[in-house]
Scaffold this active site. Structure first.
Site, PDB file in Angstrom:
ATOM      1  N   HIS A  38       0.849  -1.196   0.000  1.00  0.00           N
ATOM      2  CA  HIS A  38       0.000   0.000   0.000  1.00  0.00           C
ATOM      3  C   HIS A  38       0.888   1.251   0.000  1.00  0.00           C
ATOM      4  O   HIS A  38       1.766   1.399   0.844  1.00  0.00           O
ATOM      5  CB  HIS A  38      -0.872  -0.043   1.262  1.00  0.00           C
ATOM      6  CG  HIS A  38      -1.885   1.043   1.387  1.00  0.00           C
ATOM      7  ND1 HIS A  38      -3.141   0.973   0.813  1.00  0.00           N
ATOM      8  CD2 HIS A  38      -1.852   2.227   2.059  1.00  0.00           C
ATOM      9  CE1 HIS A  38      -3.829   2.063   1.126  1.00  0.00           C
ATOM     10  NE2 HIS A  38      -3.065   2.848   1.874  1.00  0.00           N
TER      11      HIS A  38
ATOM     12  N   ASP B 218       0.863   5.368   0.117  1.00  0.00           N
ATOM     13  CA  ASP B 218       0.042   6.531   0.475  1.00  0.00           C
ATOM     14  C   ASP B 218       0.585   7.793  -0.172  1.00  0.00           C
ATOM     15  O   ASP B 218       1.627   8.302   0.231  1.00  0.00           O
ATOM     16  CB  ASP B 218       0.049   6.700   1.997  1.00  0.00           C
ATOM     17  CG  ASP B 218      -0.787   5.638   2.682  1.00  0.00           C
ATOM     18  OD1 ASP B 218      -1.975   5.502   2.321  1.00  0.00           O
ATOM     19  OD2 ASP B 218      -0.252   4.944   3.564  1.00  0.00           O
TER      20      ASP B 218
ATOM     21  N   MET C  33       0.244  11.694  -0.710  1.00  0.00           N
ATOM     22  CA  MET C  33      -0.372  12.857  -0.049  1.00  0.00           C
ATOM     23  C   MET C  33       0.206  14.143  -0.631  1.00  0.00           C
ATOM     24  O   MET C  33       1.408  14.205  -0.910  1.00  0.00           O
ATOM     25  CB  MET C  33      -0.087  12.820   1.450  1.00  0.00           C
ATOM     26  CG  MET C  33      -0.519  11.532   2.124  1.00  0.00           C
ATOM     27  SD  MET C  33      -0.364  11.665   3.914  1.00  0.00           S
ATOM     28  CE  MET C  33      -0.607   9.959   4.402  1.00  0.00           C
TER      29      MET C  33
ATOM     30  N   HIS D 123      -2.982   4.649  -2.881  1.00  0.00           N
ATOM     31  CA  HIS D 123      -4.044   5.406  -2.209  1.00  0.00           C
ATOM     32  C   HIS D 123      -3.759   6.890  -2.422  1.00  0.00           C
ATOM     33  O   HIS D 123      -2.823   7.440  -1.839  1.00  0.00           O
ATOM     34  CB  HIS D 123      -4.006   5.011  -0.716  1.00  0.00           C
ATOM     35  CG  HIS D 123      -4.993   5.717   0.139  1.00  0.00           C
ATOM     36  ND1 HIS D 123      -4.967   5.626   1.524  1.00  0.00           N
ATOM     37  CD2 HIS D 123      -6.056   6.516  -0.155  1.00  0.00           C
ATOM     38  CE1 HIS D 123      -5.950   6.347   2.031  1.00  0.00           C
ATOM     39  NE2 HIS D 123      -6.626   6.900   1.042  1.00  0.00           N
TER      40      HIS D 123
ATOM     41  N   MET E  34     -11.860   4.534   5.525  1.00  0.00           N
ATOM     42  CA  MET E  34     -10.802   5.074   6.388  1.00  0.00           C
ATOM     43  C   MET E  34     -11.221   4.919   7.848  1.00  0.00           C
ATOM     44  O   MET E  34     -12.316   5.335   8.234  1.00  0.00           O
ATOM     45  CB  MET E  34     -10.563   6.564   6.089  1.00  0.00           C
ATOM     46  CG  MET E  34      -9.883   6.863   4.769  1.00  0.00           C
ATOM     47  SD  MET E  34      -8.276   6.069   4.539  1.00  0.00           S
ATOM     48  CE  MET E  34      -7.327   6.742   5.911  1.00  0.00           C
TER      49      MET E  34
ATOM     50  N   GLY F 269      -4.164  11.175   6.435  1.00  0.00           N
ATOM     51  CA  GLY F 269      -3.066  12.136   6.523  1.00  0.00           C
ATOM     52  C   GLY F 269      -1.814  11.653   7.231  1.00  0.00           C
ATOM     53  O   GLY F 269      -0.716  12.079   6.893  1.00  0.00           O
ATOM     54  N   PHE F 270      -1.980  10.776   8.197  1.00  0.00           N
ATOM     55  CA  PHE F 270      -0.818  10.349   8.980  1.00  0.00           C
ATOM     56  C   PHE F 270      -0.930   8.886   9.382  1.00  0.00           C
ATOM     57  O   PHE F 270      -2.034   8.384   9.571  1.00  0.00           O
ATOM     58  CB  PHE F 270      -0.695  11.189  10.269  1.00  0.00           C
ATOM     59  CG  PHE F 270      -0.539  12.662   9.989  1.00  0.00           C
ATOM     60  CD1 PHE F 270       0.708  13.206   9.706  1.00  0.00           C
ATOM     61  CD2 PHE F 270      -1.662  13.491   9.953  1.00  0.00           C
ATOM     62  CE1 PHE F 270       0.835  14.560   9.418  1.00  0.00           C
ATOM     63  CE2 PHE F 270      -1.544  14.842   9.665  1.00  0.00           C
ATOM     64  CZ  PHE F 270      -0.286  15.378   9.388  1.00  0.00           C
TER      65      PHE F 270
ATOM     66  N   GLY G 230       0.039   5.929  12.291  1.00  0.00           N
ATOM     67  CA  GLY G 230       0.164   5.871  13.738  1.00  0.00           C
ATOM     68  C   GLY G 230      -0.968   6.513  14.523  1.00  0.00           C
ATOM     69  O   GLY G 230      -0.813   6.798  15.709  1.00  0.00           O
TER      70      GLY G 230
ATOM     71  N   GLY H 139      -6.042   2.412   8.630  1.00  0.00           N
ATOM     72  CA  GLY H 139      -5.788   3.327   9.747  1.00  0.00           C
ATOM     73  C   GLY H 139      -5.955   2.670  11.094  1.00  0.00           C
ATOM     74  O   GLY H 139      -7.050   2.212  11.432  1.00  0.00           O
ATOM     75  N   GLY H 140      -4.854   2.574  11.830  1.00  0.00           N
ATOM     76  CA  GLY H 140      -4.926   2.018  13.181  1.00  0.00           C
ATOM     77  C   GLY H 140      -5.266   0.541  13.235  1.00  0.00           C
ATOM     78  O   GLY H 140      -5.773   0.052  14.251  1.00  0.00           O
TER      79      GLY H 140
ATOM     80  N   GLY I  73       0.205  -0.011   8.591  1.00  0.00           N
ATOM     81  CA  GLY I  73       1.521   0.624   8.536  1.00  0.00           C
ATOM     82  C   GLY I  73       2.305   0.333   9.794  1.00  0.00           C
ATOM     83  O   GLY I  73       3.180  -0.541   9.828  1.00  0.00           O
TER      84      GLY I  73
HETATM   85  C1  DX5 Z   1      -3.276   7.343   6.527  1.00  0.00           C
HETATM   86  C2  DX5 Z   1      -2.873   6.335   5.496  1.00  0.00           C
HETATM   87  C3  DX5 Z   1      -2.613   4.974   6.025  1.00  0.00           C
HETATM   88  C4  DX5 Z   1      -1.507   4.876   7.022  1.00  0.00           C
HETATM   89  C5  DX5 Z   1      -1.915   3.831   8.006  1.00  0.00           C
HETATM   90  O1  DX5 Z   1      -3.821   8.464   5.928  1.00  0.00           O
HETATM   91  O2  DX5 Z   1      -3.857   6.214   4.494  1.00  0.00           O
HETATM   92  O3  DX5 Z   1      -2.406   4.044   4.962  1.00  0.00           O
HETATM   93  O4  DX5 Z   1      -0.269   4.515   6.482  1.00  0.00           O
HETATM   94  O5  DX5 Z   1      -0.993   3.798   9.012  1.00  0.00           O
HETATM   95  P1  DX5 Z   1      -1.262   3.069  10.388  1.00  0.00           P
HETATM   96  O6  DX5 Z   1      -1.457   1.623  10.084  1.00  0.00           O
HETATM   97  O7  DX5 Z   1      -0.003   3.345  11.137  1.00  0.00           O
HETATM   98  O8  DX5 Z   1      -2.455   3.699  11.008  1.00  0.00           O
HETATM   99 ZN    ZN Z   2      -3.610   4.567   3.002  1.00  0.00          ZN
END
Ligand code: DX5
Ligand code: ZN
Length: 214
Positions: A32, A34, A36, A65, A136, A141-142, A144, A174-175, A195
Site C-alpha cells: 500500500h 500513500d 499525499m 491510495h 478510512m 493524513g498520517f 500511527g 488506519g490504526g 503501517g
Molecule cells: C493514513 C494512510 C494509512 C496509514 C496507516 O492516511 O492512508 O495508509 O499509512 O498507518 P497506520 O497503520 O499506522 O495507522
Molecule cells: Zn492509506
C-alpha cells in the site's frame, strides 16, 4: 482469510528496499502506497517516481491510495509508474463517475475511499462501478493514529450495499492491529492496510501473519 496490505508510510526509508522485500517474503499480499499532496491532507509524501521505484523492488500488487486534490491530473502518471490499483477519495473528486471510468480505461483496478465523517450512503451510486471501497478508520493524513470505533459499523454498512456475487472488495485503513483485525474481518473487511503494526514491529513477517489469521 483477509488480504494484508502493509503501508510503506511506516517503513524505514533508509532501507526501503529491504523493508518491502521483508514484507513481500513475509506474506504481504499487496503493498500500500500513500500519496499525499499537502492540500487534501496536511502532509506530503510520495509521487509517481517512488511508485515506480517500489514497482521495481517487488512483484506484489501495488495498491496506490491517492490522498490528493484533482487526482485526474495524475492518474496516468501513476498507472505508467506501475500502480495496479488507484483509489481516489470521494471528498476530493467532483465528477467521480468520470474519474472512476478514466482509471478503468487505463487498465488498472479502481477504488473509492471515504473519510470517517463521510456518510456511507453516498457510495450507493458508485459501488457497482468499482473494484474496491476503502473505509478510512482514521482521518487521512498520517500513520500511527488511533483507530476510530465507528469503522466496524461503517464497514458493515458498505458490505450490505454490495450486491451478492459482485466482486467489490472492502479495504480498511488506519490504526489496524492484530487486536482489531478479527472484528474488522467479521464486519466485512477483505483487505487490511497496516503501517505501524507491520513496519514498526520487531518481526515484520510475524506481524503480517498475526493480521492474516486474526
Ligand atoms: C493514513 C494512510 C494509512 C496509514 C496507516 O492516511 O492512508 O495508509 O499509512 O498507518 P497506520 O497503520 O499506522 O495507522
Ligand atoms: Zn492509506
Amino acid at each position: 482469510m483477509a488480504l494484508v496490505a502493509p503501508s510503506i508510510l511506516a517503513a524505514d526509508f533508509t532501507m526501503l528496499r529491504d523493508q518491502i522485500q521483508t514484507a513481500d517474503k513475509g506474506g504481504a499480499d499487496w503493498i500500500h502506497v500513500d500519496v499525499m499532496d499537502g492540500h487534501f491532507v496536511p502532509n506530503i509524501t510520495f509521487g509517481p517516481l517512488l511508485v515506480s521505484a517500489v514497482n521495481r523492488m517487488t512483484d506484489r500488487f501495488l495498491d496506490v491510495h491517492l490522498m490528493i486534490d484533482n487526482p485526474d491530473f495524475f492518474i496516468e502518471d501513476f498507472v505508467k509508474a506501475g500502480a495496479d490499483s488507484l483509489t481516489v477519495h470521494y471528498e476530493a473528486v467532483v465528477h467521480l463517475n468520470r474519474t472512476v471510468n478514466r482509471i478503468k480505461e487505463l487498465g488498472v483496478k479502481v477504488g473509492v475511499a471515504i473519510n470517517p465523517s463521510t456518510p456511507t450512503d453516498i457510495l450507493k451510486e458508485i459501488v457497482n462501478d468499482v473494484d474496491l471501497i476503502l473505509v478510512m478508520s482514521v482521518n487521512a493524513g498520517f500513520g500511527g493514529q488511533k483507530f476510530i470505533e465507528s469503522s466496524y459499523r461503517r464497514i458493515s454498512e458498505v458490505k450490505s450495499m454490495i450486491p451478492k456475487g459482485k466482486d467489490v472488495r472492502i479495504e480498511v485503513d488506519g490504526g489496524v492491529t492484530s487486536e482489531n483485525a478479527g472484528k474488522l474481518v467479521s464486519s466485512g473487511a477483505d483487505v487490511l492496510v497496516a503501517g505501524t503494526s507491520v513496519f514498526k514491529s520487531a518481526n515484520i513477517p510475524a506481524a503480517i501473519k498475526e493480521l492474516k489469521t486474526a
